[in-house]
Design an enzyme around this catalytic site. Structure first.
Site, short mmCIF file in Angstrom:
data_model
loop_
_atom_site.label_atom_id
_atom_site.label_comp_id
_atom_site.label_asym_id
_atom_site.label_seq_id
_atom_site.Cartn_x
_atom_site.Cartn_y
_atom_site.Cartn_z
N GLU A 92 0.83 -1.20 0.00
CA GLU A 92 0.00 0.00 0.00
C GLU A 92 0.86 1.25 0.00
OE1 GLU A 92 -2.21 -0.62 3.63
OE2 GLU A 92 -0.77 0.54 4.77
N CYS A 105 3.60 8.50 0.51
CA CYS A 105 4.18 7.64 1.52
C CYS A 105 4.29 6.24 0.93
CB CYS A 105 3.30 7.62 2.76
SG CYS A 105 3.91 6.58 4.10
N CYS A 112 5.62 -6.42 7.77
CA CYS A 112 6.62 -5.84 8.66
C CYS A 112 6.89 -6.81 9.80
CB CYS A 112 6.12 -4.51 9.22
SG CYS A 112 7.35 -3.63 10.22
N CYS A 116 5.27 -3.68 16.33
CA CYS A 116 4.81 -2.56 17.15
C CYS A 116 3.35 -2.77 17.55
CB CYS A 116 4.98 -1.25 16.40
SG CYS A 116 6.71 -0.87 16.03
N CYS A 119 0.34 -0.91 15.59
CA CYS A 119 0.44 -0.74 14.13
C CYS A 119 -0.14 -1.93 13.38
CB CYS A 119 1.91 -0.53 13.74
SG CYS A 119 2.16 -0.22 11.99
N GLY A 159 6.59 -1.70 6.59
CA GLY A 159 7.96 -2.17 6.57
C GLY A 159 8.92 -1.28 7.34
N SER A 191 11.82 6.89 7.59
CA SER A 191 11.42 6.64 8.97
C SER A 191 11.93 5.27 9.43
CB SER A 191 9.88 6.67 9.07
OG SER A 191 9.47 6.35 10.38
N SER A 214 10.78 6.74 14.88
CA SER A 214 9.52 6.38 15.56
C SER A 214 9.86 6.08 17.01
CB SER A 214 8.88 5.17 14.88
OG SER A 214 8.50 5.47 13.56
N ASN A 290 -4.36 6.81 14.71
CA ASN A 290 -5.43 6.28 13.86
C ASN A 290 -5.73 4.88 14.39
OD1 ASN A 290 -6.41 8.03 11.89
ND2 ASN A 290 -4.73 7.63 10.48
N CYS A 333 -0.55 3.11 8.58
CA CYS A 333 0.29 2.08 7.94
C CYS A 333 -0.33 0.69 8.08
CB CYS A 333 1.67 2.07 8.56
SG CYS A 333 2.61 3.58 8.27
#
Length: 346
Positions: A92, A105, A112, A116, A119, A159, A191, A214, A290, A333
């Site tokens: 995406e 982005c 990934c 986290c 996420c 990722g 990032s 992050s 989000n 993400c």
């Protein structure tokens, strides 16, 4: 003979390739320009001789990722793209339009591995690294679809970019090439969750990108829970690497801090964050969470955000509260990709 994907080559590699076809170096520059105009059909490359076109059709191709799904926000000029890769995997990207230009982005991996806690990217784990051309093509396909130039790039999608280091560096050089996308590296942000050895390595690359960390918690015990990478590289090690990066590059670092209600948005966290960053050449982006359906976290309310912001301001820490973009289209993400994967699985 296996056909070569010309989009996977940088200009030096493409130059070497056209030499094997018995052509002059300038033909590589012509082909390169066409590729970065979004052209994948050799017949459409009007300044190439017929005999070269015949050879290219026989021995080469220009790969493209495909737009599988696009969702537009009704709240702002944000669009989420799901791309289908040649091997059937999906990734995406997010397109955001601002007064200063179009920002995209991009993802750097399929899935990934960072785990986290807040996420969606990590749901389902890691599948593979993206190749540099697959990262570039996210931008090319969006430019073609919106008929506008992309001016800013953020490597902050699904990722961990620094765990795909070789392809990341190749991608950055492809972005910056004047014959290609010609995007200034000063308009590129990379990032990372904090892969300390690669922060040191990136500092030596002499690339004027913006490095974004992050962080999301100022205490090791809390960051261990939110971001498992902290168990390997703790906050002290991470900040030491950041200070080296600043010293080496003279570039300001951006710290991302997602505010999660009742978790990391209290005054104690704000004061500790200010203590950690005081005197450092840096900037803090406070990000309202989000929410992800599969996670239990909630975003901080406006009063908590304001209190957190005030503590940082009082300690003279430069700060921005990032506008929540695309919240109605699962723009955080990994969200839309994961939703689509769940649909396919039934």
């Amino acid at each position: 003979m296996e056909k070569k994907n010309l989009k996977s080559m940088d200009l030096n590699e493409l130059t070497e390739y056209v030499r094997t076809l018995g052509e002059k170096d300038f033909r590589a520059r012509q082909i390169y320009r066409w590729i970065y105009k979004g052209v994948s059909d050799f017949e459409s490359m009007s300044d190439l001789p017929k005999n070269l076109i015949v050879q290219l059709k026989k021995y080469a191709y220009i790969s493209e990722i495909k737009i599988l799904k696009k969702v537009d926000s009704k709240k702002d000029k944000t669009s989420k793209y799901i791309f289908l890769l040649e091997d059937g995997n999906i990734i995406e990207s997010v397109k955001m339009e601002y007064s200063y230009g179009v920002s995209v982005c991009v993802s750097s991996q399929v899935g990934c591995a960072m785990g986290c806690a807040f996420c969606a990217s990590t749901l389902g784990g890691i599948v593979r690294n993206l190749e540099a051309w697959e990262m570039v093509d996210q931008i090319l396909q969006i430019e073609k679809q919106i008929n506008k130039r992309v001016s800013h790039v953020v490597v902050m999608g699904s990722g961990e970019p620094l765990l795909n280091y070789t392809e990341l560096i190749k991608f950055l050089r492809l972005l910056n090439n004047p014959l290609g996308l010609n995007i200034s590296l000063r308009k590129v942000t990379v990032s990372t969750c904090g892969i300390v050895p690669y922060i040191y390595k990136l500092a030596e690359e002499n690339m004027p990108i913006t490095l974004s960390i992050s962080l999301h918690a100022p205490f090791d015990d809390l960051r261990n829970k939110l971001m498992p990478i902290n168990r390997k590289y703790n906050i002290s090690q991470l900040l030491e690497a950041c200070n080296f990066y600043i010293m080496k590059t003279k570039r300001r670092i951006s710290f991302e801090y997602i505010l999660i209600s009742g978790v990391n948005d209290g005054e104690e966290c704000a004061k500790k964050l200010a203590d950690l960053l005081r005197g450092m050449l840096c900037h803090v982006n406070l990000i309202p969470l989000n929410p992800v359906k599969e996670k239990l976290f909630k975003g901080s309310d406006p009063r908590a955000i304001r209190r957190f912001e005030k503590v940082l301001e009082e300690n003279r820490i430069p700060i921005t509260i990032r506008a929540k973009m695309g919240s109605d289209i699962e723009a955080a993400c990994g969200q839309l990709r994961w939703s689509l994967l769940k649909e396919v699985e039934g």
